[in-house]
Motif scaffolding. Structure first.
Motif, PDB file in Angstrom:
ATOM      1  N   SER A  95      27.957 -25.034  39.343  1.00  0.00           N
ATOM      2  CA  SER A  95      27.475 -25.824  38.217  1.00  0.00           C
ATOM      3  C   SER A  95      28.564 -25.999  37.159  1.00  0.00           C
ATOM      4  O   SER A  95      29.547 -25.275  37.126  1.00  0.00           O
ATOM      5  CB  SER A  95      26.250 -25.151  37.591  1.00  0.00           C
ATOM      6  N   THR A  96      28.334 -26.987  36.292  1.00  0.00           N
ATOM      7  CA  THR A  96      29.247 -27.213  35.183  1.00  0.00           C
ATOM      8  C   THR A  96      29.339 -25.966  34.312  1.00  0.00           C
ATOM      9  O   THR A  96      28.333 -25.299  34.046  1.00  0.00           O
ATOM     10  CB  THR A  96      28.744 -28.388  34.325  1.00  0.00           C
ATOM     11  N   LYS A  97      30.534 -25.639  33.874  1.00  0.00           N
ATOM     12  CA  LYS A  97      30.732 -24.453  33.059  1.00  0.00           C
ATOM     13  C   LYS A  97      29.974 -24.553  31.741  1.00  0.00           C
ATOM     14  O   LYS A  97      29.981 -25.577  31.077  1.00  0.00           O
ATOM     15  CB  LYS A  97      32.225 -24.256  32.760  1.00  0.00           C
ATOM     16  N   CYS A  98      29.315 -23.469  31.381  1.00  0.00           N
ATOM     17  CA  CYS A  98      28.607 -23.385  30.101  1.00  0.00           C
ATOM     18  C   CYS A  98      29.464 -22.774  28.999  1.00  0.00           C
ATOM     19  O   CYS A  98      29.096 -22.835  27.829  1.00  0.00           O
ATOM     20  CB  CYS A  98      27.329 -22.558  30.264  1.00  0.00           C
ATOM     21  N   PHE A  99      30.600 -22.150  29.391  1.00  0.00           N
ATOM     22  CA  PHE A  99      31.408 -21.431  28.409  1.00  0.00           C
ATOM     23  C   PHE A  99      32.891 -21.643  28.689  1.00  0.00           C
ATOM     24  O   PHE A  99      33.304 -21.818  29.835  1.00  0.00           O
ATOM     25  CB  PHE A  99      31.110 -19.922  28.464  1.00  0.00           C
ATOM     26  N   THR A 100      33.676 -21.628  27.637  1.00  0.00           N
ATOM     27  CA  THR A 100      35.124 -21.731  27.791  1.00  0.00           C
ATOM     28  C   THR A 100      35.785 -20.360  27.850  1.00  0.00           C
ATOM     29  O   THR A 100      36.853 -20.223  28.439  1.00  0.00           O
ATOM     30  CB  THR A 100      35.731 -22.526  26.627  1.00  0.00           C
ATOM     31  N   ARG A 101      35.155 -19.355  27.260  1.00  0.00           N
ATOM     32  CA  ARG A 101      35.767 -18.026  27.236  1.00  0.00           C
ATOM     33  C   ARG A 101      34.737 -16.981  26.835  1.00  0.00           C
ATOM     34  O   ARG A 101      33.715 -17.304  26.216  1.00  0.00           O
ATOM     35  CB  ARG A 101      36.932 -17.962  26.230  1.00  0.00           C
ATOM     36  N   MET A 102      35.001 -15.739  27.228  1.00  0.00           N
ATOM     37  CA  MET A 102      34.253 -14.592  26.718  1.00  0.00           C
ATOM     38  C   MET A 102      35.054 -13.987  25.586  1.00  0.00           C
ATOM     39  O   MET A 102      36.279 -13.825  25.703  1.00  0.00           O
ATOM     40  CB  MET A 102      34.058 -13.550  27.817  1.00  0.00           C
ATOM     41  N   GLY A 103      34.388 -13.640  24.484  1.00  0.00           N
ATOM     42  CA  GLY A 103      35.148 -13.158  23.343  1.00  0.00           C
ATOM     43  C   GLY A 103      34.710 -11.835  22.750  1.00  0.00           C
ATOM     44  O   GLY A 103      35.489 -11.186  22.054  1.00  0.00           O
ATOM     45  N   GLN A 104      33.461 -11.397  23.014  1.00  0.00           N
ATOM     46  CA  GLN A 104      32.978 -10.217  22.297  1.00  0.00           C
ATOM     47  C   GLN A 104      31.871  -9.514  23.063  1.00  0.00           C
ATOM     48  O   GLN A 104      31.124 -10.142  23.811  1.00  0.00           O
ATOM     49  CB  GLN A 104      32.453 -10.638  20.925  1.00  0.00           C
ATOM     50  N   ILE A 105      31.786  -8.201  22.859  1.00  0.00           N
ATOM     51  CA  ILE A 105      30.712  -7.378  23.412  1.00  0.00           C
ATOM     52  C   ILE A 105      30.012  -6.680  22.253  1.00  0.00           C
ATOM     53  O   ILE A 105      30.669  -6.045  21.419  1.00  0.00           O
ATOM     54  CB  ILE A 105      31.267  -6.339  24.402  1.00  0.00           C
ATOM     55  N   GLY A 106      28.682  -6.813  22.197  1.00  0.00           N
ATOM     56  CA  GLY A 106      27.908  -6.209  21.113  1.00  0.00           C
ATOM     57  C   GLY A 106      27.218  -4.938  21.571  1.00  0.00           C
ATOM     58  O   GLY A 106      26.400  -4.970  22.495  1.00  0.00           O
ATOM     59  N   ILE A 107      27.543  -3.814  20.939  1.00  0.00           N
ATOM     60  CA  ILE A 107      27.011  -2.506  21.317  1.00  0.00           C
ATOM     61  C   ILE A 107      26.087  -2.031  20.203  1.00  0.00           C
ATOM     62  O   ILE A 107      26.523  -1.750  19.086  1.00  0.00           O
ATOM     63  CB  ILE A 107      28.153  -1.496  21.535  1.00  0.00           C
ATOM     64  N   ALA A 108      24.790  -1.986  20.499  1.00  0.00           N
ATOM     65  CA  ALA A 108      23.800  -1.578  19.503  1.00  0.00           C
ATOM     66  C   ALA A 108      23.756  -0.061  19.396  1.00  0.00           C
ATOM     67  O   ALA A 108      23.642   0.631  20.410  1.00  0.00           O
ATOM     68  CB  ALA A 108      22.430  -2.121  19.886  1.00  0.00           C
ATOM     69  N   VAL A 109      23.860   0.453  18.180  1.00  0.00           N
ATOM     70  CA  VAL A 109      23.882   1.901  17.964  1.00  0.00           C
ATOM     71  C   VAL A 109      22.939   2.265  16.828  1.00  0.00           C
ATOM     72  O   VAL A 109      22.673   1.468  15.935  1.00  0.00           O
ATOM     73  CB  VAL A 109      25.311   2.404  17.636  1.00  0.00           C
ATOM     74  N   LYS A 110      22.430   3.498  16.863  1.00  0.00           N
ATOM     75  CA  LYS A 110      21.570   3.994  15.793  1.00  0.00           C
ATOM     76  C   LYS A 110      22.397   4.465  14.603  1.00  0.00           C
ATOM     77  O   LYS A 110      22.081   4.170  13.454  1.00  0.00           O
ATOM     78  CB  LYS A 110      20.709   5.149  16.311  1.00  0.00           C
ATOM     79  N   ASP A 111      23.426   5.237  14.880  1.00  0.00           N
ATOM     80  CA  ASP A 111      24.260   5.843  13.834  1.00  0.00           C
ATOM     81  C   ASP A 111      25.653   5.247  13.947  1.00  0.00           C
ATOM     82  O   ASP A 111      26.467   5.679  14.767  1.00  0.00           O
ATOM     83  CB  ASP A 111      24.299   7.359  14.027  1.00  0.00           C
ATOM     84  N   ILE A 112      25.937   4.261  13.133  1.00  0.00           N
ATOM     85  CA  ILE A 112      27.195   3.530  13.280  1.00  0.00           C
ATOM     86  C   ILE A 112      28.405   4.379  12.880  1.00  0.00           C
ATOM     87  O   ILE A 112      29.492   4.211  13.417  1.00  0.00           O
ATOM     88  CB  ILE A 112      27.143   2.200  12.493  1.00  0.00           C
ATOM     89  N   GLU A 113      28.217   5.322  11.968  1.00  0.00           N
ATOM     90  CA  GLU A 113      29.335   6.171  11.575  1.00  0.00           C
ATOM     91  C   GLU A 113      29.701   7.131  12.712  1.00  0.00           C
ATOM     92  O   GLU A 113      30.878   7.389  12.965  1.00  0.00           O
ATOM     93  CB  GLU A 113      28.991   6.950  10.303  1.00  0.00           C
ATOM     94  N   ARG A 114      28.688   7.638  13.407  1.00  0.00           N
ATOM     95  CA  ARG A 114      28.954   8.489  14.562  1.00  0.00           C
ATOM     96  C   ARG A 114      29.670   7.689  15.656  1.00  0.00           C
ATOM     97  O   ARG A 114      30.622   8.177  16.274  1.00  0.00           O
ATOM     98  CB  ARG A 114      27.657   9.080  15.099  1.00  0.00           C
ATOM     99  N   ALA A 115      29.199   6.456  15.892  1.00  0.00           N
ATOM    100  CA  ALA A 115      29.832   5.601  16.909  1.00  0.00           C
ATOM    101  C   ALA A 115      31.275   5.298  16.536  1.00  0.00           C
ATOM    102  O   ALA A 115      32.165   5.266  17.401  1.00  0.00           O
ATOM    103  CB  ALA A 115      29.033   4.310  17.062  1.00  0.00           C
ATOM    104  N   LYS A 116      31.522   5.082  15.261  1.00  0.00           N
ATOM    105  CA  LYS A 116      32.897   4.850  14.784  1.00  0.00           C
ATOM    106  C   LYS A 116      33.774   6.049  15.098  1.00  0.00           C
ATOM    107  O   LYS A 116      34.912   5.895  15.582  1.00  0.00           O
ATOM    108  CB  LYS A 116      32.875   4.602  13.280  1.00  0.00           C
ATOM    109  N   ASP A 117      33.270   7.246  14.841  1.00  0.00           N
ATOM    110  CA  ASP A 117      34.057   8.452  15.097  1.00  0.00           C
ATOM    111  C   ASP A 117      34.361   8.623  16.582  1.00  0.00           C
ATOM    112  O   ASP A 117      35.445   9.088  16.957  1.00  0.00           O
ATOM    113  CB  ASP A 117      33.322   9.682  14.561  1.00  0.00           C
ATOM    114  N   ILE A 118      33.402   8.270  17.444  1.00  0.00           N
ATOM    115  CA  ILE A 118      33.638   8.345  18.886  1.00  0.00           C
ATOM    116  C   ILE A 118      34.751   7.393  19.284  1.00  0.00           C
ATOM    117  O   ILE A 118      35.652   7.744  20.066  1.00  0.00           O
ATOM    118  CB  ILE A 118      32.343   8.032  19.657  1.00  0.00           C
ATOM    119  N   CYS A 119      34.720   6.175  18.750  1.00  0.00           N
ATOM    120  CA  CYS A 119      35.788   5.207  19.038  1.00  0.00           C
ATOM    121  C   CYS A 119      37.140   5.736  18.586  1.00  0.00           C
ATOM    122  O   CYS A 119      38.137   5.645  19.314  1.00  0.00           O
ATOM    123  CB  CYS A 119      35.484   3.873  18.368  1.00  0.00           C
ATOM    124  N   HIS A 120      37.171   6.286  17.403  1.00  0.00           N
ATOM    125  CA  HIS A 120      38.426   6.865  16.914  1.00  0.00           C
ATOM    126  C   HIS A 120      38.907   7.985  17.830  1.00  0.00           C
ATOM    127  O   HIS A 120      40.107   8.141  18.057  1.00  0.00           O
ATOM    128  CB  HIS A 120      38.237   7.386  15.490  1.00  0.00           C
TER     129      HIS A 120
END
Length: 287
Positions: free
Chosen positions: A2-27
Motif C-alpha cells: 500500500s501507499t506509504k502512510c509515513f515518511t519517517r519514525m521519529g519518537q517513542i513514548g514511554i508512559a511512566v508513573k514516577d518520571i523522576e525515577r525513570a529519569k534516574d534509570i536513564c541516567h
C-alpha cells in the motif's frame, strides 16, 4: 504494498508513573542529555481527549535523542491518554511517533480508528513576530498494530524549523543536562536496533501493517516457541527493525506478556556499547 502512510519514525513514548525515577534509570545507563518541554496552558492549546474538548492537557516529560529517534518519558498530570494506558497496561511503551502523509488519515477513516488525543503546541518565544505551532494527534491503532500512533502534523510555519534546535530556541524547551555529566560519558547503548511487538495472530496483524503502508515484510519464521516476521522502518539515521511476534508455547515469555497485557510492544533492543557486556534491562512491563 500500500501507499506509504509515513515518511519517517521519529519518537517513542514511554508512559511512566514516577518520571523522576525513570529519569534516574536513564541516567544510570548513560542516556541523555535529557531535556524537557514546559507543558502549560499557553504552550499546549486546543486540547481534545477521546473526541471531546477539554480545558487543558498537561504532562511531565523528559526527552533524549539516540541516532535520530527521540525517546520521551511521559507522565500524566491532567487529561492524557498516558493515564489510562498506565491504569490498564502498567508502565511501558504507549506510542510511536511518525511523520504522516495524507494517506494515513484516509486509512484511519477507512478502518474507523478513533483519535484519542489532540493538542497544538505553540512556540511563542522564538521571536515576537515569528510564532510557529505544530499539531499533535494520537490514534488508537493498538488494535491494529499493537501500539498507538502519535503524529506530528507540521504546519507550514513548523516545516521551516529544524527539530530540536529551533524548538529549543523558543524557550519552551529546557536542557536538564549539559552533556558533561559523568554519567553521560560512558553510554551503555549507541543505537536503537529492534522493536518487538507481541500479537495474537501474526498473519492478520501483518495485513494490518500493510494497510498502513509498512513493509516489505520478511518471510514468516517458525522458532518453535514463537513465530515472527519483520520489516525495516526509516528514521533520520539507520533503519529500525520492527519484529512482529506470535507466541506458540504458552509458557514462553511472549505468551505470558500477551496473557497479562494483551498485544503490545514487549521491549526495545539497543545495540550495546562494545565496552559493556552486562545484561541490559529493557524499558517494558515486568512479567
Amino acid at each position: 504494498m500500500s501507499t506509504k502512510c509515513f515518511t519517517r519514525m521519529g519518537q517513542i513514548g514511554i508512559a511512566v508513573k514516577d518520571i523522576e525515577r525513570a529519569k534516574d534509570i536513564c541516567h544510570g545507563y548513560g542516556m541523555g542529555p535529557l531535556r524537557y518541554f514546559d507543558a502549560n496552558e499557553q504552550s499546549v492549546q486546543h486540547c481534545e481527549l477521546y473526541g471531546k474538548k477539554v480545558d487543558r492537557i498537561l504532562f511531565g516529560n523528559y526527552m533524549y535523542e539516540m541516532q535520530g529517534v527521540t525517546f520521551e518519558l511521559v507522565s500524566d498530570i491532567e487529561n492524557t491518554v498516558w493515564k489510562r494506558f498506565i491504569e490498564e497496561q502498567g508502565e511501558g511503551i504507549c506510542d510511536v511517533m511518525f511523520t504522516p502523509t495524507p494517506r494515513y488519515y484516509e486509512v484511519l477513516a477507512e478502518r474507523g480508528v478513533q483519535e484519542v488525543m489532540k493538542f497544538t503546541l505553540y512556540n511563542y518565544k522564538f521571536a515576537e513576530d515569528d510564532i510557529f505551532d505544530q499539531v499533535m494527534r494520537m490514534h488508537d491503532t493498538r488494535k491494529d498494530l499493537g501500539f498507538n500512533i502519535f503524529t506530528w502534523d507540521q504546519t507550514e510555519a513548523a516545516k521551516k524549523r529544524v527539530y530540536p534546535r529551533d524548538q529549543m530556541a523558543t524557550g519552551w524547551y529546557h536542557m536538564l543536562d549539559d552533556g558533561t555529566e559523568p554519567f553521560l560519558q560512558a553510554p551503555q547503548f549507541d543505537r536503537l536496533e529492534r522493536i518487538l511487538v507481541v500479537v495474537e495472530n501474526l498473519e492478520e496483524t501483518i495485513e494490518n501493517y500493510k494497510a498502513y503502508g509498512f513493509g516489505p515484510f520478511t518471510e514468516i519464521q517458525d522458532y518453535g516457541r514463537y513465530r515472527s516476521a519483520s520489516f525495516a522502518q526509516t528514521t533520520d539515521f539507520e533503519d529500525v527493525i520492527f519484529e512482529i511476534i506470535e507466541p506458540i508455547d504458552p509458557q514462553c515469555a511472549y505468551a505470558k506478556y500477551l496473557a497479562k497485557y494483551g498485544r503490545g510492544i514487549y521491549n526495545i533492543l539497543f545495540r550495546q556499547n562494545p565496552e559493556y557486556n552486562n545484561i541490559i534491562k529493557t524499558m517494558t512491563q515486568e512479567i
